[in-house]
Each structure stands twice: as C-alpha cells, then as structure tokens.
Motif scaffolding. Structure first.
Motif, short mmCIF file in Angstrom:
data_model
loop_
_atom_site.label_atom_id
_atom_site.label_comp_id
_atom_site.label_asym_id
_atom_site.label_seq_id
_atom_site.Cartn_x
_atom_site.Cartn_y
_atom_site.Cartn_z
N HIS A 1 -0.90 -0.94 -10.40
CA HIS A 1 -2.33 -0.74 -9.54
C HIS A 1 -3.09 -2.11 -9.66
O HIS A 1 -3.05 -2.56 -10.90
N TYR A 2 -3.69 -2.51 -8.68
CA TYR A 2 -4.34 -3.73 -8.75
C TYR A 2 -5.91 -3.59 -9.20
O TYR A 2 -6.51 -2.87 -8.77
N ALA A 3 -6.20 -4.51 -10.18
CA ALA A 3 -7.77 -4.39 -10.66
C ALA A 3 -7.90 -5.82 -11.28
O ALA A 3 -6.99 -6.29 -11.84
N ALA B 1 -1.15 8.26 -1.95
CA ALA B 1 -1.13 8.73 -3.47
C ALA B 1 0.10 10.14 -3.39
O ALA B 1 0.38 10.34 -4.67
N GLU C 1 1.00 -1.24 0.08
CA GLU C 1 -0.08 -0.04 -0.12
C GLU C 1 0.91 1.25 -0.01
O GLU C 1 1.78 1.05 0.82
N GLY D 1 -12.57 -0.46 -12.05
CA GLY D 1 -11.72 0.36 -11.30
C GLY D 1 -10.54 -0.24 -10.24
O GLY D 1 -10.50 -1.50 -10.30
N ASP D 2 -9.77 0.35 -9.72
CA ASP D 2 -8.53 -0.01 -8.83
C ASP D 2 -9.06 -0.39 -7.55
O ASP D 2 -9.99 0.19 -7.35
N ALA D 3 -8.36 -1.34 -7.12
CA ALA D 3 -8.70 -1.59 -5.64
C ALA D 3 -8.47 -0.32 -4.73
O ALA D 3 -7.40 0.37 -5.04
N ARG D 4 -8.98 -0.37 -3.55
CA ARG D 4 -8.66 1.03 -2.56
C ARG D 4 -8.18 0.30 -1.52
O ARG D 4 -8.88 -0.97 -0.82
N PHE D 5 -7.35 0.88 -0.61
CA PHE D 5 -6.79 0.29 0.75
C PHE D 5 -7.81 0.76 1.74
O PHE D 5 -7.82 2.14 1.90
N MET D 6 -8.47 -0.06 2.56
CA MET D 6 -9.29 0.55 3.51
C MET D 6 -8.93 -0.18 5.05
O MET D 6 -8.23 -1.04 5.16
N GLN D 7 -9.26 0.58 6.05
CA GLN D 7 -9.11 0.11 7.23
C GLN D 7 -10.31 0.35 8.42
O GLN D 7 -10.94 1.34 8.16
#
Length: 218
Positions: free
Chosen positions: A201-203, A185, A182, A209-215
């Motif tokens: 970018h992971y897709a 940006a 991760e 769309g691209d993957a988003r890192f969340m927590q």
C-alpha cells in the motif's frame, strides 16, 4: 587347457575376466524386454501411457509485447479485455462494440502505452495494459498497470506473476523508479498476487494513512 572356456582366459595386460557365455543372461539384448512381474506393466506396455501423458501437457507459456499492427494481437486484446469487463472484478458488463473497435487506434496514438500478452501455444490467456508517466517526487518515469487479467481457466498457473515480472523488466530498461496499480478491496485473489509480487500500500507518512484511488467522470 582344453577344458578352459575361451572367455575365461585372463589377459596378460590385466586381471579383467569376462563373463562366460554360458552365464550371460539371454535377455541381454537392450531391445528385448523381460516378462514383467504379475500386476506390473512391462516397459513396452508403459510406452503408450507415457505418450498419452506427454500429449496432455499444456503448451509452454510465452509473453510478447502487443503489436497493434498485428491482427492476432488485436483480436486477443479485444477478447481478453471484454472477458475481463464481463467478470465480477471488471464490473460484470460487456464492453460496447464501439469501444472495442476504436481502442487499438487510441492506444496506438498514446506513446506511453505498454501492452503484454501471455500465450499458451496459439491461445492468448493473459493480458496486461500499462502506461508510463513521471514521478515528480523522483524526477523519473514510473509505470502504472491499468489492466491485468488472466482467463479463468488458466489462473493459478503463474501467468499473472509472469506478466508483472515481464513488465518490471521493461520498466527497468526505461529507468522507471516503480510500478503502480489500483485494485478493488474485494478482489482477494489479485491482492494476494500483488503482495507476492512485491507491491504494498502506498503511503508517505503512516500517520496520514494509505493513498486512495479516486475518479471524476467528464
């Protein structure tokens, strides 16, 4: 012929002629230097400069696996991680002393931990913390880079890329299918390094769309 110089005689076995002693340069001694032209240093004058240059060259860089039972490795881990946390890329805040104290034991209790240190001589200059898990879509291991930092004074020397390449070699030995990470940006320097190291970018479906890192904090 009495006038013939001894070194002018031609050998019967060949036509090789030696140079007469009277024509040989007096400075033929390899340990004797001729006077240098004006404005140019002689060979002996240049030697101290060459030694000074060699003395100022940085120590060769090497990468080692972190041994959590080694006190010097623990000190390097704590120092580099805290320096990273204090930087804008790491949040700009020092790590609590309690975190730094208990971290090695928590890492030692995690069997999937992979840690690397980059050294210049005896100075630790780079750190990589990673963990392997399993890709359910590939049924193979993968490695996630959790932390990657290089001291500000040693950046742009290829240390970050060398740490990534070393980890990739370990991941191949573990039969991992990929490396993941991760990145913020706004961390343009890290983004450039990761692209140069082959990350993208992971897709799954570009339309999604691209993957988003969340927590979610607990």
């Amino acid at each position: 012929n009495a006038s013939e110089h001894p070194t002018d005689r031609v050998s019967r076995r060949g036509a090789i002629r030696t140079v007469p002693r009277t024509l040989r340069p007096r400075s033929a001694n390899p340990f004797r230097s001729a006077a240098a032209p004006a404005g140019m240093a002689s060979a002996t004058d240049r030697r101290p400069v060459a030694r000074t240059f060699m003395e100022q060259r940085p120590a060769p860089m090497k990468i080692t696996r972190i041994a959590l039972e080694d006190d010097s490795h623990l000190a390097a881990l704590r120092a580099l991680l805290d320096e990273y946390a204090r930087s804008p890329e790491g949040g700009g805040e020092p790590l609590p002393a309690q975190v730094l104290q208990v971290l090695p034991a928590r890492l030692a209790a995690c069997p999937t931990y992979l840690g690397l240190l980059a050294w210049e001589g005896r100075e630790p200059v780079g750190l990589l913390n990673a963990f392997w898990s399993v890709s359910t879509f590939k049924a193979r291991r993968l490695v996630n880079i959790h932390d990657l930092t290089v001291r500000a004074s040693h950046r742009r020397r290829g240390i970050g890329g060398a740490l990534i390449d070393s980890l990739a070699g370990i991941a191949r030995e573990l039969d991992c299918c990929k490396l993941t990470l991760e990145v913020l940006a706004g961390n343009t320097g890290a983004l450039a390094l990761y692209r140069a190291s082959g990350f993208e970018h992971y897709a799954l479906d570009p339309a999604m769309g691209d993957a988003r890192f969340m927590q979610r904090w607990l």
